[in-house]
Design a protein around this motif. Sequence first.
Motif, short mmCIF file in Angstrom:
data_model
loop_
_atom_site.label_atom_id
_atom_site.label_comp_id
_atom_site.label_asym_id
_atom_site.label_seq_id
_atom_site.Cartn_x
_atom_site.Cartn_y
_atom_site.Cartn_z
N LEU A 162 0.85 -1.17 0.00
CA LEU A 162 0.00 0.00 0.00
C LEU A 162 0.90 1.23 0.00
O LEU A 162 2.03 1.18 0.48
CB LEU A 162 -0.90 0.02 1.23
N PRO A 163 0.41 2.34 -0.52
CA PRO A 163 1.24 3.55 -0.52
C PRO A 163 1.54 4.00 0.90
O PRO A 163 0.72 3.85 1.80
CB PRO A 163 0.37 4.57 -1.26
N GLY A 164 2.74 4.52 1.10
CA GLY A 164 3.08 5.06 2.40
C GLY A 164 2.36 6.35 2.66
O GLY A 164 2.08 7.14 1.74
N PRO A 165 2.00 6.61 3.93
CA PRO A 165 1.28 7.86 4.23
C PRO A 165 2.19 9.07 4.13
O PRO A 165 3.40 8.99 4.37
CB PRO A 165 0.81 7.63 5.67
N LEU A 166 1.60 10.19 3.76
CA LEU A 166 2.34 11.45 3.78
C LEU A 166 2.58 11.87 5.23
O LEU A 166 1.94 11.35 6.15
CB LEU A 166 1.54 12.51 3.04
N PRO A 167 3.49 12.78 5.48
CA PRO A 167 3.77 13.19 6.87
C PRO A 167 2.51 13.73 7.56
O PRO A 167 1.66 14.36 6.92
CB PRO A 167 4.83 14.29 6.71
N PRO A 168 2.39 13.50 8.86
CA PRO A 168 1.20 14.00 9.58
C PRO A 168 1.19 15.52 9.67
O PRO A 168 2.22 16.17 9.72
CB PRO A 168 1.35 13.35 10.96
N VAL A 169 -0.03 16.06 9.68
CA VAL A 169 -0.25 17.50 9.81
C VAL A 169 -1.10 17.73 11.06
O VAL A 169 -2.16 17.11 11.20
CB VAL A 169 -0.96 18.07 8.57
N ARG A 170 -0.65 18.62 11.92
CA ARG A 170 -1.43 18.90 13.13
C ARG A 170 -2.69 19.68 12.76
O ARG A 170 -2.64 20.64 11.99
CB ARG A 170 -0.62 19.67 14.15
N VAL A 171 -3.82 19.28 13.32
CA VAL A 171 -5.11 19.89 13.00
C VAL A 171 -5.55 20.87 14.08
O VAL A 171 -6.09 21.94 13.78
CB VAL A 171 -6.17 18.79 12.79
N ASP A 172 -5.35 20.53 15.35
CA ASP A 172 -5.73 21.45 16.44
C ASP A 172 -4.64 22.50 16.61
O ASP A 172 -3.97 22.59 17.63
CB ASP A 172 -6.00 20.68 17.73
N THR A 173 -4.48 23.34 15.60
CA THR A 173 -3.34 24.24 15.52
C THR A 173 -3.32 25.27 16.64
O THR A 173 -2.26 25.76 17.02
CB THR A 173 -3.33 24.97 14.17
N GLY A 174 -4.48 25.62 17.18
CA GLY A 174 -4.51 26.60 18.24
C GLY A 174 -4.49 26.01 19.63
O GLY A 174 -4.57 26.73 20.62
N TRP A 182 -8.38 -8.31 2.47
CA TRP A 182 -7.96 -7.00 2.95
C TRP A 182 -6.46 -6.84 2.82
O TRP A 182 -5.71 -7.83 2.88
CB TRP A 182 -8.34 -6.81 4.42
N SER A 183 -6.03 -5.62 2.67
CA SER A 183 -4.62 -5.24 2.79
C SER A 183 -4.52 -4.24 3.93
O SER A 183 -5.45 -3.48 4.18
CB SER A 183 -4.12 -4.60 1.49
N GLU A 184 -3.39 -4.23 4.61
CA GLU A 184 -3.25 -3.34 5.75
C GLU A 184 -1.83 -2.83 5.85
O GLU A 184 -0.89 -3.43 5.30
CB GLU A 184 -3.64 -4.04 7.05
N ARG A 185 -1.66 -1.71 6.55
CA ARG A 185 -0.33 -1.21 6.83
C ARG A 185 -0.37 -0.32 8.07
O ARG A 185 -1.40 0.25 8.43
CB ARG A 185 0.25 -0.44 5.66
N ARG A 186 0.78 -0.24 8.71
CA ARG A 186 0.95 0.63 9.87
C ARG A 186 1.08 2.08 9.38
O ARG A 186 1.80 2.36 8.42
CB ARG A 186 2.20 0.19 10.62
N ILE A 187 0.38 2.99 10.05
CA ILE A 187 0.42 4.40 9.67
C ILE A 187 1.44 5.16 10.48
O ILE A 187 2.25 5.92 9.94
CB ILE A 187 -0.97 5.04 9.84
#
Length: 660
Positions: A229-241, A580-585
Amino acid sequence: MVWSCVMKFLVSFGVALALLCVCGWIACTRISPPADAGLGPRAAAQERLLAEALAGLEFVDGRVRTTPSARPLVDPVAALAAVDRHLAAGRPFEAIGAAAAAVRAWPTEPRALAALASALRCRSRWREAEAALRTALDQVPADPRLRHELALVLQARGETTAARDEWQRILAITPDFGPAHARLGVLLALVGEPEQAAGHAERATALGAPPPPQLAHLGAPAVVLEAQLPGPLPPVRVDTGGTSQAAEAQISGDGAAQALIAGWNDLRQAGPGGEWRLGVATSLDGGATWTDRILRSPAGLADDFEGDPMVVQDPRTGHQWAGGVLFGYVRQRPSQLYVARRQAGSHNLLPAVAVNQANFVDKGLLAVGPRPGLPNTTRLYVAYNLGVQFSDDLGATWSTVRDLNGGISHTPRVGPGGVFYVVDWDLNLAYRLHRSLDGGATFEAPRTVATRLDLWSTVETTHVPGKFRVPPLPAFAVDSTSGTLYVVYPDTTGVAGAEENVDLYFTRSTNGGVSWSTPVVLHGDSSPSRDQFQPWLEVGADGRLHLAFFDTRATPQLDADPNAFVDVWYATSTDGGATWSERRITTAPFETRFALWPGFDDQFLGDYLGLHPAGQTVRLLYPTTQAGNLDIVSQTLDFGRIFDDGFESGGAGAWAQVVP
């Protein structure tokens, strides 16, 4: 937060006792703790309400007895009848009060004591429920139904040997009591005695009380294929404030995955009582950047608790909504469900609208779709502990409540043609489907989706490492084209001493929920087995299934460990869940010791993860403690990308990838 439930308690003077209860469970030893007991404000408020409901009763030496009380005696028959009405209306403490009133008038009547046990179990009070049942059994020691309920309580508390003894005692007196054979068979299978388990399961089936069908496949290989499966893009923080804890994530968005909306529980405005808020963030660039804010209820005061995020987008019009719950009961005020609409093309939300106000409002989720037979319309739904409401004017006004007969974690979905579905957990052993063919105005009788093997509480902490709650909430999704229904839920699949293996089960229905496939475990695992829990499921427009969940397989740890190391995993299926296919995020597990949350007795990760598929991308939303406190982050998988390193990896599963 409050967890409501409903029971069916049918009594009459001319028939034998019948006890059918759908309740939650939690071990507890005290009724009214001292002010310095260290409970969070929500737990303290619930203890206060419980103590008020039980005035005139005490629990001593494993039994219930009456004490002097200023409350007058009432008609016990009327009080028993009120128990069911209160629970069905989402008033659990009133139900306990009614059952307690019946016991004060009828101290040794098994029907009153059984009703009290049922109501107490619905507030997750195991020890008090056990005391009520044992007091009833002092009067009718051979009653198999009462003893069966006692065995269930003992198993739920982890007293496996005692529960086994109770079921064997029932069968020694009443050999043809099918429910005892069924649950004893499940218990024996979980502890690794398959031959004895099979014998009891066969006998239960012959007696018309078959155990859950997945029991026959316990320990069978999981239906997972290894594939790239494609690797995930880097995480982005959502609760920025945010500057402190945030948990319990939900996300939705448009078909191009550009206009996104997310919600979570947020602690940034916490006061001296640990008050927390509903955080909402919006993105106009596909999640690259986020703008967040606190969404208050119309009735919110500075010392109120607000949370339980719910978000949704209408695929037809592009309108988005976010909402939550004001937990007014903490400050002895009414609770309130509220929803706000996001203005298209901007980060702004219109002022929140109150949907309903009641003593207890809990666990709301949103859905949206056309009204039946009217494809160019939009009906917005909210499902929660009291039932379902809907709006035909984009959330400005709402219908009255359509009762769904209790339960919790009501997950609403709209299928093809506007058919409306809700799946919930009955707080006992069953997951239920409620179907409406007229847009939520009326509902058919509920159908059982699956029956659990193990009994969990609403604030379960014992089955997985760490001290955060893991209620067995179902994840539910509907294919908008085929109409296929899918449910994923966690359950115990094995017990070895003090260690339990928790897996995710998958089941589907291709006939509108009339019948369901035998649940199967759908993920891989480690050796020894670890735990998978807290699933969230979505179906993309192309029919692909997307699943996010927490997983402990990467780190050796014990269920009794006070701190857990948790990863987020993702699984997907392109053939309706057959494989199913799976991967660690997450690249490294996060530690739950940083998940301390004022207002809860210990750690808190929330009860949901978020996931939004759109085109060839899927965006996950989850809490993490990588920064030393709980933050909400979004992470994207892009099925249009080539391999992580930009070169061909040689994996056969990669040959189908789209190369730009």
